[in-house]
Design an enzyme around this catalytic site. Structure first.
Site, mmCIF file in Angstrom:
data_model
loop_
_atom_site.group_PDB
_atom_site.id
_atom_site.type_symbol
_atom_site.label_atom_id
_atom_site.label_comp_id
_atom_site.label_asym_id
_atom_site.label_seq_id
_atom_site.Cartn_x
_atom_site.Cartn_y
_atom_site.Cartn_z
ATOM 1 N N GLU A 78 0.889 -1.169 0.000
ATOM 2 C CA GLU A 78 0.000 0.000 0.000
ATOM 3 C C GLU A 78 0.924 1.215 0.000
ATOM 4 O O GLU A 78 1.497 1.568 1.035
ATOM 5 C CB GLU A 78 -0.904 0.001 1.248
ATOM 6 C CG GLU A 78 -1.810 -1.214 1.369
ATOM 7 C CD GLU A 78 -2.904 -1.267 0.299
ATOM 8 O OE1 GLU A 78 -3.183 -0.239 -0.358
ATOM 9 O OE2 GLU A 78 -3.465 -2.359 0.108
ATOM 10 N N CYS A 80 -2.036 9.192 2.661
ATOM 11 C CA CYS A 80 -1.740 8.691 1.319
ATOM 12 C C CYS A 80 -2.802 9.202 0.353
ATOM 13 O O CYS A 80 -2.529 9.444 -0.814
ATOM 14 C CB CYS A 80 -1.671 7.173 1.319
ATOM 15 S SG CYS A 80 -3.089 6.392 2.094
HETATM 16 P P1 NAP Z 1 8.697 4.742 4.423
HETATM 17 O O1 NAP Z 1 9.864 5.627 4.562
HETATM 18 O O2 NAP Z 1 8.570 3.910 3.203
HETATM 19 O O3 NAP Z 1 8.691 3.806 5.739
HETATM 20 C C1 NAP Z 1 7.658 2.889 5.966
HETATM 21 C C2 NAP Z 1 8.176 1.754 6.836
HETATM 22 O O4 NAP Z 1 9.149 1.012 6.103
HETATM 23 C C3 NAP Z 1 8.838 2.197 8.110
HETATM 24 O O5 NAP Z 1 8.487 1.323 9.147
HETATM 25 C C4 NAP Z 1 10.301 2.079 7.766
HETATM 26 O O6 NAP Z 1 11.116 1.883 8.890
HETATM 27 C C5 NAP Z 1 10.304 0.835 6.912
HETATM 28 N N1 NAP Z 1 11.467 0.661 6.049
HETATM 29 C C6 NAP Z 1 12.350 1.596 5.629
HETATM 30 N N2 NAP Z 1 13.272 1.023 4.820
HETATM 31 C C7 NAP Z 1 12.972 -0.289 4.725
HETATM 32 C C8 NAP Z 1 13.546 -1.397 4.036
HETATM 33 N N3 NAP Z 1 14.633 -1.265 3.257
HETATM 34 N N4 NAP Z 1 12.963 -2.610 4.158
HETATM 35 C C9 NAP Z 1 11.866 -2.767 4.931
HETATM 36 N N5 NAP Z 1 11.274 -1.748 5.611
HETATM 37 C C10 NAP Z 1 11.824 -0.527 5.506
HETATM 38 O O7 NAP Z 1 7.316 5.556 4.512
HETATM 39 P P2 NAP Z 1 6.921 6.725 5.518
HETATM 40 O O8 NAP Z 1 7.711 7.934 5.140
HETATM 41 O O9 NAP Z 1 6.954 6.245 6.915
HETATM 42 O O10 NAP Z 1 5.371 6.927 5.144
HETATM 43 C C11 NAP Z 1 4.907 7.821 4.203
HETATM 44 C C12 NAP Z 1 4.546 7.123 2.918
HETATM 45 O O11 NAP Z 1 3.575 6.092 3.157
HETATM 46 C C13 NAP Z 1 3.885 8.050 1.910
HETATM 47 O O12 NAP Z 1 4.416 7.795 0.644
HETATM 48 C C14 NAP Z 1 2.417 7.658 1.963
HETATM 49 O O13 NAP Z 1 1.691 7.972 0.810
HETATM 50 C C15 NAP Z 1 2.525 6.197 2.195
HETATM 51 N N6 NAP Z 1 1.258 5.655 2.721
HETATM 52 C C16 NAP Z 1 0.478 4.839 1.916
HETATM 53 C C17 NAP Z 1 -0.744 4.372 2.378
HETATM 54 C C18 NAP Z 1 -1.627 3.479 1.541
HETATM 55 O O14 NAP Z 1 -2.511 2.847 2.098
HETATM 56 N N7 NAP Z 1 -1.446 3.415 0.239
HETATM 57 C C19 NAP Z 1 -1.178 4.726 3.649
HETATM 58 C C20 NAP Z 1 -0.358 5.547 4.425
HETATM 59 C C21 NAP Z 1 0.864 6.001 3.959
HETATM 60 P P3 NAP Z 1 11.886 3.117 9.610
HETATM 61 O O15 NAP Z 1 10.838 3.976 10.191
HETATM 62 O O16 NAP Z 1 12.704 2.401 10.631
HETATM 63 O O17 NAP Z 1 12.687 3.777 8.529
#
Ligand code: NAP
Length: 488
Positions: free
Chosen positions: A262, A296
């Site tokens: 997602e 999102c």
């Molecule tokens: P993110 O940087 O992708 O991080 C999400 C999660 O992934 C965090 O727990 C992060 O851990 C972890 N992570 C980071 N690098 C990783 C790797 N190499 N392998 C596995 N996991 C890893 O996203 P964010 O900045 O927290 O969230 C914002 C984004 O989420 C936006 O793009 C938003 O649109 C999207 N979003 C989508 C939805 C949907 O339903 N489509 C809903 C909500 C948000 P750490 O925190 O330890 O880095």
């Protein structure tokens, strides 16, 4: 189970004491001197600490989850979820305060989020009791037989759930509860920016009687926790919500297992020339500025028919002035901070870059620390970074189009395909948008983010693989269908 240790019981103006929480391996607190500090994005005060896990805890959590146990009956799963729901109802305000303190979201938004979480508890408990099987009679064709085929759902052996910062409670609960509802053990890796809410939820579920092997929560360096979890062949599903970049890394690294992605969005609100103007103005403002624009499905592009553009802009700016940013703990604050100062700097910069390309800022545009003003930008070129990529903050870029085909082309022009909102009273327009927008959801006369917690939700293109979440669909993700047949 021990209560979380309270280091300081000083309210610090927002009702949240500094919390010393821990990662958990199957109900056991991790002993380690590695602490993750969680600070308020608003004033940098210490909100809490989390004991971090290491790679040995990953192994322990996987082994604990996979040790064979008697599966929970439907009634047992229902009872745990129902008890957890009741505990949660008494602690909603506590959760709202923690969400606001660690994420900088305005307390009104955090309270709204707890209301949504309450619904997820309700639907997960109810769905646990529903039978999920189907029956197919086989004597329905010339070569048929006197048999019946039945289906039932079995839990997957182990799920890894990785969640983002932007809804610290709702993103987590939308994964853990459907997994519990079908009986699948979970290892949760929440965002390191907002881990406190997630850990409090895990503690609440243990308190409600969830067997400890069913849930672990691990915080720690990506290369020690998240990456090994994603790659481990004993994990049957990785359910990830977060950015496109990390989602694509996970898709590559996960190997032969189910992957739910997602990802980000760049959702339009499309305002047709026949739109109810007050409704359009309200939906545009709510969609762009609620949750500090960090949804999102936030409105990330406002597309307005050129015939009504000037009138819309005039009214929208007046409305946008109500969305004042400030101290998240103040109940009157409409917009809190974004997640941290670098995120606010990114937004400030992307606005500047669009101005260099010819856009005009007509409201806001300034930043102080992690506070970004609600910002209205007009004449945004179609190739400006702000509207080509996802801008995760309270920005409202306005662009115009000449007719419905142009609106559809513009809407479909980005790499994303999450959701959309259309403001029109014209049924022909509505149907054409439903048919021709390349997105997971089309909401007529609503914001793109409108949903109920049990309806299917999720995007296509770079926003996801078209596999939906929402309580019912997520329960399908965390289980598989077994088919059996009997002579009849
Ligand atoms: P993110 O940087 O992708 O991080 C999400 C999660 O992934 C965090 O727990 C992060 O851990 C972890 N992570 C980071 N690098 C990783 C790797 N190499 N392998 C596995 N996991 C890893 O996203 P964010 O900045 O927290 O969230 C914002 C984004 O989420 C936006 O793009 C938003 O649109 C999207 N979003 C989508 C939805 C949907 O339903 N489509 C809903 C909500 C948000 P750490 O925190 O330890 O880095």
């Amino acid at each position: 189970m021990e209560n979380s240790e309270i280091l300081t019981v000083e309210a610090q103006g927002n009702g949240v004491a500094v919390m010393n929480l821990s990662s958990y391996v199957a109900g056991g607190k991790i002993k380690s001197d590695k602490l993750l500090e969680v600070r308020s994005p608003y004033d940098n005060r210490l909100v809490g600490t989390v004991t971090q896990a290491n790679s040995s805890h990953v192994q322990q959590a996987i082994e604990a989850a996979l040790k064979s146990k008697t599966p929970l009956t439907r009634y047992e799963r229902y009872s745990i979820l129902e008890k957890a729901r009741n505990l949660f109802l008494n602690r909603k305000e506590e959760f709202a305060q923690i969400i606001s303190a660690e994420s900088g979201l305005a307390i009104r938004e955090a309270r709204y989020e707890t209301g949504r979480a309450q619904d997820v508890f309700l639907f997960a408990a109810i769905e646990t009791l529903h039978d999920d099987g189907e029956v197919f009679s086989c004597d329905i064709t010339p070569h048929g037989k006197a048999r019946k085929i039945f289906t039932l759902r079995e839990p997957l052996p182990l799920a890894v759930c990785i969640t983002p910062f932007n809804h610290p409670l709702n993103q987590v609960i939308h994964k853990i509860l459907p997994a519990i509802a079908v009986g699948t053990p979970v290892i949760l890796k929440p965002s390191e920016k907002t881990p406190l809410t997630a850990i409090k939820l895990v503690e609440l579920l243990y308190e409600a009687g969830l067997p400890h092997y069913m849930l672990s929560v691990l915080l720690g360096p990506t290369n020690e926790i998240a990456e090994p979890l994603v790659k481990d062949p004993r994990v049957s599903i990785v359910s990830f919500t977060g950015s496109v970049a990390v989602g694509k890394l996970i898709a590559t690294a996960a190997g032969y297992k189910k992957v739910i992605l997602e990802l980000g969005g760049n959702d339009p609100l499309i305002i047709m020339e026949d739109a109810d103007m007050d409704k359009a103005v309200f939906l545009a403002a709510e969609g762009a500025f609620r949750n500090s624009g960090q949804r999102c499905t936030a409105v990330k592009r406002i597309l307005v028919h050129e015939k009504i553009k000037d009138e819309f802009i005039k009214k929208f700016v007046e409305k946008a002035k109500e969305y004042i940013c400030g101290d998240p703990s103040d109940p009157k604050t409409m917009v809190g901070t974004v997640i941290d100062e670098p995120a606010a700097e990114y937004l400030e910069n992307v606005v500047k870059k669009s101005v260099e390309k010819g856009a005009k800022v007509i409201l806001g545009g300034k930043r102080k620390g992690a506070l970004m003003e609600s910002t209205v930008i007009i004449d945004v070129p179609r190739d400006a970074d702000m509207v080509v990529h996802e801008s995760f903050g309270p920005l409202a870029p306005i662009m115009s189009f000449k007719d419905i085909d142009d609106a559809i082309k513009l809407s479909n022009s980005t790499a994303y395909g999450l959701s959309s909102g259309i403001v029109t009273n014209n049924m022909e327009y509505a149907l054409k948008f439903v048919k021709e927008l390349n997105v997971g959801t089309v909401n007529i006369n609503e914001v793109p983010g409108y949903r109920i917690e049990r309806s299917p939700f999720g995007g296509i293109k770079d926003s996801g693989l078209g596999i939906k979440e929402g309580v019912i669909e997520a329960m399908k993700c965390f289980s598989y269908v077994k088919t059996f047949s009997l002579p009849w």
